[in-house]
Design an enzyme around this catalytic site. Structure first.
Site, PDB file in Angstrom:
ATOM      1  N   GLY A  30       0.781  -1.289   0.155  1.00 48.42           N
ATOM      2  CA  GLY A  30       0.004  -0.067  -0.099  1.00 48.42           C
ATOM      3  C   GLY A  30       0.759   1.207   0.083  1.00 48.42           C
ATOM      4  N   CYS A 239     -28.372  -9.493 -14.820  1.00 44.24           N
ATOM      5  CA  CYS A 239     -27.814  -9.196 -16.150  1.00 44.24           C
ATOM      6  C   CYS A 239     -28.893  -9.472 -17.334  1.00 44.24           C
ATOM      7  CB  CYS A 239     -26.729  -9.998 -16.309  1.00 44.24           C
ATOM      8  SG  CYS A 239     -25.804  -9.760 -17.898  1.00 44.24           S
ATOM      9  N   CYS A 242     -27.057 -12.536 -19.188  1.00 42.97           N
ATOM     10  CA  CYS A 242     -26.642 -14.071 -18.718  1.00 42.97           C
ATOM     11  C   CYS A 242     -27.500 -14.228 -17.465  1.00 42.97           C
ATOM     12  CB  CYS A 242     -25.234 -13.853 -18.344  1.00 42.97           C
ATOM     13  SG  CYS A 242     -24.728 -13.073 -16.970  1.00 42.97           S
ATOM     14  N   CYS A 264     -23.523  -7.406 -17.846  1.00 39.51           N
ATOM     15  CA  CYS A 264     -22.294  -7.584 -16.842  1.00 39.51           C
ATOM     16  C   CYS A 264     -21.143  -6.620 -17.558  1.00 39.51           C
ATOM     17  CB  CYS A 264     -21.936  -8.745 -17.106  1.00 39.51           C
ATOM     18  SG  CYS A 264     -22.981 -10.048 -16.081  1.00 39.51           S
ATOM     19  N   CYS A 270     -19.611 -12.851 -18.452  1.00 43.13           N
ATOM     20  CA  CYS A 270     -21.094 -12.836 -19.091  1.00 43.13           C
ATOM     21  C   CYS A 270     -21.064 -13.710 -20.243  1.00 43.13           C
ATOM     22  CB  CYS A 270     -21.422 -11.165 -19.642  1.00 43.13           C
ATOM     23  SG  CYS A 270     -23.220 -10.990 -19.839  1.00 43.13           S
TER      24      CYS A 270
END
Ligand code: ATP
Ligand code: MG
Ligand code: ZN
Lengths: 274, 256
Positions: A30, A239, A242, A264, A270
């Site tokens: 980080g 979605c 899908c 998606c 997807c």
């Protein structure tokens, strides 16, 4: 692979410099490490930081996937993939599980990474405090002292004004309980995927010349309050292509009459479900 | 019992100016010490050196924390000073705008020190901020307004709330009522007096207002040209000043 370029386009001296920065970044999760970024044959904002990181870690046997907002087939993703195919001759793929390196802008793939995979983020602004404290020397000091009250004040202000934390993108995280980090602008929905991820996550910021990292299995906690816990928000739809109720959705306009649907954002995920 | 803060042999020069010239001072738990003197006598310089915000050229400043550990302020690292400033100390500036975040709400301003100290419960932080607004006689309904909406006196109250919310042991105040209307000053002094007594605070108060010193301080330190020319219990110094400069200070107040 085209002649006249070094493998991966970048010269070896630059790669070495970036490779020296990377272990430092991994050793201090980080923490932003400065590096001498090179001019790349594309403008800032197109992922020069991510491209330089990818170019420095790429080997002939790697398989590269590139996504932009989750999609493999946007102009930006296609050009970067083609670029590396031409200057390094590496195999490319759209399948998350097949890739050894995934360069991304704005998303983490829905398919979980496995150990050994590397996710390279393109980062426009690496400093999570820059809007609150514009002086670079002061933000450096705040990081050194782990003095992050200011960031918490910003979340306090969001809740006081709007009843909830307003950052649906780029929600700040604490990495390894020590450094405050900008998750590059990914949706807050993706933040939990950074936590104890099996893959190595590398972040490259070209204009700001910073590299940082989240090593595998590292704790990544989204900033929040005990009584206003962080919530990864997702549009409350399935979605349209899908039917997924788990994936992150984009809203797309389907016709001139204002028709719209939710699909998606991860096109490979997807496609695999249809 | 031992002093909270103890300083000796402090020297600080700016070119030819001796801002501090062999200054010694100490403050005990629960005590209010006023530092008085004319403009340029070194009051603010002394406060800044004691609080670790400026480095003296020579001398020693020792702070004893609640656990009895001694900290040498002149040698302390940035991180150690920051910790003290966060947990043990408070600093009230003459100009509230130097201390407040002007684009952050009153609640956020008061809550910042709580959050810096690690508090992470929004409701608790907000409740404490509201309580503190009340305590400094501000309307808690204004908790979400930014300091820009407030008068100078209210901004100063807000700064005091923001400083005291973490229960510091020692508070440095540099002319906390300076630049305000006389009537506003009087109310603010009353407020400070009440809080100091309730919270059993130790306060180092810089002022050139002798009346404020009389109202608030147990002891007075008189400075002139970087030196302490006289110090003692407030009533003794003000009613029976020994040094000619103190006599002048006190009589000019009486005349005014
Ligand atoms: N940063 C600095 N650079 C140069 N000279 C300074 C600096 N700070 C203070 N001085 C000088 O040191 C002397 C003491 O200043 P200081 O601010 O401590 O006085 P003061 O008693 O607080 O005055 P006032 O009542 O006007 O606030 C003055 O002569 C001042 O001009
Ligand atoms: Mg002063
Ligand atoms: Zn889908």
């Amino acid at each position: 692979m085209i002649a006249g370029y070094n493998f991966g386009y970048l010269d070896e001296a630059t790669k070495r410099m970036i490779r020296r920065a990377l272990p430092k970044a991994v050793a201090i999760p980080g923490h932003q490490i400065p590096f001498g970024a090179r001019e790349m044959p594309l403008p800032y904002g197109w992922g020069t930081g991510g491209i330089q990181v990818t170019a420095s870690i790429l080997g002939p046997d790697d398989v590269l996937k590139v996504i932009d907002q989750g999609a493999d087939d946007t102009t930006n993703a296609v050009s970067i993939r083609r670029f590396f195919h031409r200057v390094a001759g590496v195999a490319t793929t759209e399948r998350t599980a097949e890739a050894t390196i995934i360069q991304t802008r704005h998303r983490i793939p829905e398919t979980p990474l496995r150990a050994g995979q590397i996710l390279v983020y393109q980062v426009p602004m690496p400093e999570p405090l820059f809007k609150l404290e514009p002086r670079v020397a002061e933000t450096t000091r705040l990081h050194a002292l782990a003095d992050y009250g200011l960031m918490q004040v910003k979340l306090y202000e969001d809740i006081a004004a709007q009843g909830e934390v307003a950052t649906s993108y780029n929600h700040p995280v604490m990495v390894n309980h020590r450094y405050l980090m900008s998750p590059s602008p990914i949706p807050a929905f993706d933040n939990p995927k950074m936590h104890r991820n099996a893959g190595l996550q590398l972040f490259g910021a070209g204009r700001e010349k910073r590299i940082y990292a989240v090593p595998p299995w590292t704790d990544v906690r989204s900033l929040d309050f005990e009584d206003h816990p962080f919530r990864p928000v997702r549009a409350p739809h399935a979605c349209a292509l899908c039917g997924s109720e788990e994936s992150y959705l984009d809203e797309v306009i389907t016709d001139d009459a204002g028709g719209r649907m939710h699909v998606c954002s991860d096109t490979h995920y997807c496609g695999g479900r249809q | 019992m031992s002093p909270l803060l103890q300083a000796q042999g402090l020297h600080l020069r700016f070119g030819a100016v001796r801002a501090l010239d062999d200054v010694a001072i100490e403050i005990w738990p629960g005590e209010v010490v006023a530092i008085v003197g004319e403009s340029g006598s070194g009051k603010s310089s002394l406060l800044r050196v004691l609080a670790g915000q400026a480095r003296a050229d020579a001398g020693q400043v020792l702070y004893r924390d609640a656990a009895g550990a001694e900290h040498s302020i002149l040698d302390a690292s940035d991180a150690a000073l920051r910790r003290l400033m966060r947990a043990d100390w408070g600093f009230v500036h003459q100009n509230a705008r130097d201390a407040l975040r002007m684009e952050v709400s009153a609640g956020g301003n008061v809550g910042e020190r709580l959050m810096a100290a690690g508090q992470r419960h929004y409701g608790d932080i907000r409740a404490q901020a509201a309580r503190w607004l009340e305590r400094v006689e501000m309307d808690p309904a204004r908790i979400d307004e930014t300091p820009r909406n407030f008068s100078g006196g209210m901004q100063q109250r807000l700064q005091i709330a923001r400083t005291l919310v973490t229960n510091p042991r020692l508070v440095f105040m540099d002319e906390p009522t300076g630049g305000l209307d006389v009537s506003v000053q009087a109310r603010l002094l009353d407020l400070i007096r009440g809080l100091v007594a309730d919270l059993d605070l130790a306060v180092l108060l810089v002022t050139h207002d002798i009346a404020a010193a009389r109202l608030l301080a147990h002891r007075i330190v008189v400075m002139r040209a970087g030196r302490v020319v006289e110090h003692g219990l407030t009533d003794r110094v003000l009613d029976d000043p020994q040094h000619p400069y103190t006599q002048l200070l006190v009589s000019s107040v009486l005349a005014a």
